[in-house]
Design a protein around this motif. Structure first.
Motif, PDB file in Angstrom:
ATOM      1  N   SER A  54      58.050  27.421  35.770  1.00 27.46           N
ATOM      2  CA  SER A  54      58.502  27.385  34.377  1.00 27.46           C
ATOM      3  C   SER A  54      60.007  27.179  34.333  1.00 27.46           C
ATOM      4  N   LEU A  55      60.448  26.503  33.270  1.00 24.95           N
ATOM      5  CA  LEU A  55      61.875  26.335  32.977  1.00 24.95           C
ATOM      6  C   LEU A  55      62.138  27.045  31.659  1.00 24.95           C
ATOM      7  N   GLY A  56      62.915  28.100  31.705  1.00 25.05           N
ATOM      8  CA  GLY A  56      63.102  28.885  30.494  1.00 25.05           C
ATOM      9  C   GLY A  56      61.762  29.444  30.029  1.00 25.05           C
ATOM     10  N   THR A  57      61.411  29.157  28.790  1.00 25.02           N
ATOM     11  CA  THR A  57      60.129  29.618  28.242  1.00 25.02           C
ATOM     12  C   THR A  57      59.025  28.572  28.362  1.00 25.02           C
ATOM     13  N   LEU A  58      59.329  27.432  28.966  1.00 21.70           N
ATOM     14  CA  LEU A  58      58.370  26.329  29.037  1.00 21.70           C
ATOM     15  C   LEU A  58      57.640  26.306  30.375  1.00 21.70           C
ATOM     16  N   ASP A  59      56.327  26.285  30.331  1.00 16.22           N
ATOM     17  CA  ASP A  59      55.506  26.141  31.525  1.00 16.22           C
ATOM     18  C   ASP A  59      55.528  24.676  31.960  1.00 16.22           C
ATOM     19  N   VAL A  60      56.085  24.406  33.132  1.00 15.34           N
ATOM     20  CA  VAL A  60      56.228  23.024  33.597  1.00 15.34           C
ATOM     21  C   VAL A  60      55.287  22.705  34.753  1.00 15.34           C
ATOM     22  N   LEU A  61      54.358  23.590  35.070  1.00 17.17           N
ATOM     23  CA  LEU A  61      53.493  23.392  36.228  1.00 17.17           C
ATOM     24  C   LEU A  61      52.697  22.094  36.138  1.00 17.17           C
ATOM     25  N   ALA A  62      52.213  21.774  34.951  1.00 11.34           N
ATOM     26  CA  ALA A  62      51.333  20.609  34.792  1.00 11.34           C
ATOM     27  C   ALA A  62      52.063  19.360  34.309  1.00 11.34           C
ATOM     28  N   LEU A  63      53.369  19.408  34.138  1.00 11.90           N
ATOM     29  CA  LEU A  63      54.110  18.260  33.609  1.00 11.90           C
ATOM     30  C   LEU A  63      54.350  17.231  34.708  1.00 11.90           C
ATOM     31  N   ARG A  64      53.869  16.009  34.471  1.00 17.59           N
ATOM     32  CA  ARG A  64      53.969  14.955  35.482  1.00 17.59           C
ATOM     33  C   ARG A  64      54.760  13.735  34.990  1.00 17.59           C
ATOM     34  N   THR A  65      54.554  13.313  33.752  1.00  8.98           N
ATOM     35  CA  THR A  65      55.184  12.112  33.203  1.00  8.98           C
ATOM     36  C   THR A  65      55.963  12.468  31.936  1.00  8.98           C
ATOM     37  N   ASP A  70      56.263  16.671  24.979  1.00  5.95           N
ATOM     38  CA  ASP A  70      56.328  16.308  23.560  1.00  5.95           C
ATOM     39  C   ASP A  70      57.530  16.983  22.903  1.00  5.95           C
ATOM     40  N   LEU A  71      57.688  16.786  21.599  1.00  2.00           N
ATOM     41  CA  LEU A  71      58.863  17.294  20.895  1.00  2.00           C
ATOM     42  C   LEU A  71      58.972  18.816  20.940  1.00  2.00           C
ATOM     43  N   PRO A  72      57.900  19.580  20.697  1.00  2.00           N
ATOM     44  CA  PRO A  72      58.023  21.040  20.794  1.00  2.00           C
ATOM     45  C   PRO A  72      58.462  21.509  22.185  1.00  2.00           C
ATOM     46  N   LYS A  73      57.929  20.893  23.230  1.00  2.00           N
ATOM     47  CA  LYS A  73      58.323  21.273  24.596  1.00  2.00           C
ATOM     48  C   LYS A  73      59.782  20.927  24.850  1.00  2.00           C
ATOM     49  N   ARG A  74      60.206  19.757  24.350  1.00  2.00           N
ATOM     50  CA  ARG A  74      61.606  19.371  24.554  1.00  2.00           C
ATOM     51  C   ARG A  74      62.537  20.313  23.798  1.00  2.00           C
ATOM     52  N   ASN A  75      62.121  20.760  22.642  1.00  2.00           N
ATOM     53  CA  ASN A  75      62.943  21.712  21.892  1.00  2.00           C
ATOM     54  C   ASN A  75      63.098  23.035  22.641  1.00  2.00           C
ATOM     55  N   LEU A 151      72.514  21.494  36.403  1.00  4.51           N
ATOM     56  CA  LEU A 151      72.362  20.377  35.472  1.00  4.51           C
ATOM     57  C   LEU A 151      73.703  19.824  35.021  1.00  4.51           C
ATOM     58  N   GLY A 152      74.677  20.680  34.779  1.00  4.17           N
ATOM     59  CA  GLY A 152      75.980  20.231  34.297  1.00  4.17           C
ATOM     60  C   GLY A 152      76.044  20.192  32.780  1.00  4.17           C
ATOM     61  N   ASN A 153      77.174  19.782  32.256  1.00  2.00           N
ATOM     62  CA  ASN A 153      77.432  19.825  30.815  1.00  2.00           C
ATOM     63  C   ASN A 153      76.880  18.631  30.051  1.00  2.00           C
ATOM     64  N   ASP A 154      76.497  17.566  30.742  1.00  2.00           N
ATOM     65  CA  ASP A 154      76.046  16.358  30.054  1.00  2.00           C
ATOM     66  C   ASP A 154      74.579  16.027  30.369  1.00  2.00           C
ATOM     67  N   ALA A 155      73.782  17.043  30.565  1.00  2.00           N
ATOM     68  CA  ALA A 155      72.410  16.821  31.002  1.00  2.00           C
ATOM     69  C   ALA A 155      71.399  16.800  29.863  1.00  2.00           C
ATOM     70  N   LEU A 156      71.862  16.962  28.639  1.00  2.00           N
ATOM     71  CA  LEU A 156      70.931  17.054  27.516  1.00  2.00           C
ATOM     72  C   LEU A 156      69.975  15.859  27.433  1.00  2.00           C
ATOM     73  N   PRO A 157      70.455  14.611  27.578  1.00  2.00           N
ATOM     74  CA  PRO A 157      69.507  13.478  27.505  1.00  2.00           C
ATOM     75  C   PRO A 157      68.479  13.458  28.644  1.00  2.00           C
ATOM     76  N   ALA A 158      68.817  14.106  29.769  1.00  2.00           N
ATOM     77  CA  ALA A 158      67.927  14.041  30.937  1.00  2.00           C
ATOM     78  C   ALA A 158      67.019  15.255  31.062  1.00  2.00           C
ATOM     79  N   LEU A 159      67.047  16.132  30.092  1.00  2.00           N
ATOM     80  CA  LEU A 159      66.279  17.363  30.187  1.00  2.00           C
ATOM     81  C   LEU A 159      64.781  17.109  30.333  1.00  2.00           C
ATOM     82  N   ARG A 160      64.281  16.138  29.592  1.00  2.00           N
ATOM     83  CA  ARG A 160      62.843  15.876  29.629  1.00  2.00           C
ATOM     84  C   ARG A 160      62.388  15.492  31.034  1.00  2.00           C
ATOM     85  N   ASN A 161      63.137  14.614  31.679  1.00  3.10           N
ATOM     86  CA  ASN A 161      62.767  14.201  33.026  1.00  3.10           C
ATOM     87  C   ASN A 161      62.987  15.305  34.059  1.00  3.10           C
TER      88      ASN A 161
END
Length: 231
Positions: A54-65, A70-75, A151-161
């Motif tokens: 998990s990353l923060g409160t998000l379960d990332v175990l099954a995230l592949r692509t 989706d938008l709620p997960k990215r938020n 991640l650094g200070n400019d990682a916001l656009p790359a968070l999803r990946n």
């Protein structure tokens, strides 16, 4: 046997006692030397599988692509990143194998976690683990480390990946470098030589005749967290 013969036998036996004692002492010394110099192969600790990620409160175990985020997960990711708190929490299952002919005790694991070839952090997990000769034991392992500075200070656009592939054994996103601390037969502690970092994808357990699982009490002791580390 007459008295003279008996006395003669006792006298000869008495003369042989020093030689017998020397022979016995030499035998003991040789046996101890063989034990002291006998080869002691390092236990092999390998990753079997990822049980939770998990990353923060998000379960990332099954995230592949990217479409899996989706938008709620990215938020959820954005909220943790904005608050500078985006811990990566993983629960893994290890396999500890003792190739020696004698029991070996592991008293702890020194570990370093790398993500995308960058060091995320390190720590030590104390444990009490007895490894039978030529046998293996499954070991639960957990860590939690903050990824914000990685991640650094400019990682916001790359968070999803960034959230992708932590549970995928073929992605090699994470490398776990393990170094067991063992107690030998005489009770002394020693830290084994560092192993080559172990990619998740290549961490296949060595086949063994038997595989044991820790009892509930020992597993509860091993599952004690190494503590949250903020980089």
């Amino acid at each position: 046997m007459n008295t003279v013969t008996a006395m003669s036998f006792i006298r000869r036996f008495t003369l042989l006692l020093p030689a017998m004692g020397l022979l016995l002492a030499t035998s003991c010394t040789l046996r101890e030397t063989r034990q002291e110099g006998s080869p002691n192969v390092m236990p092999e600790v390998k990753l079997r599988k990822v049980e939770q990620a998990s990353l923060g409160t998000l379960d990332v175990l099954a995230l592949r692509t990217p479409s899996d985020v989706d938008l709620p997960k990215r938020n959820q990711l954005i909220e943790g990143y904005v608050n500078k708190s985006l811990p990566l929490k993983m629960r893994l299952q290890l396999n500890a194998y003792n190739p020696n002919l004698e029991p070996t005790a592991i008293t702890g694991l020194d570990y370093t976690v790398l993500v995308d070839n960058k060091v995320l952090g390190s720590g030590r997990m104390p444990m009490t683990l007895e490894l039978p000769p030529r046998d293996s034991v499954r070991v639960p392992f957990e860590f939690e480390m903050n990824t914000y500075k990685l991640l650094g200070n400019d990682a916001l656009p790359a968070l999803r990946n960034f959230a992708l592939g932590f549970g995928d054994l073929n992605r090699k996103r994470m490398v776990l470098n393990l170094r067991p601390i063992v107690r030998n037969g005489r009770g002394r502690l020693s830290t084994l030589i560092s192993r080559i970092p172990l990619p998740i994808a290549s961490a296949k357990s060595k086949p063994t005749v038997r595989t044991r699982t820790l009892p509930a009490s020992a597993e509860a002791n091993v599952r004690a967290k190494a503590g949250k580390q903020v980089l």
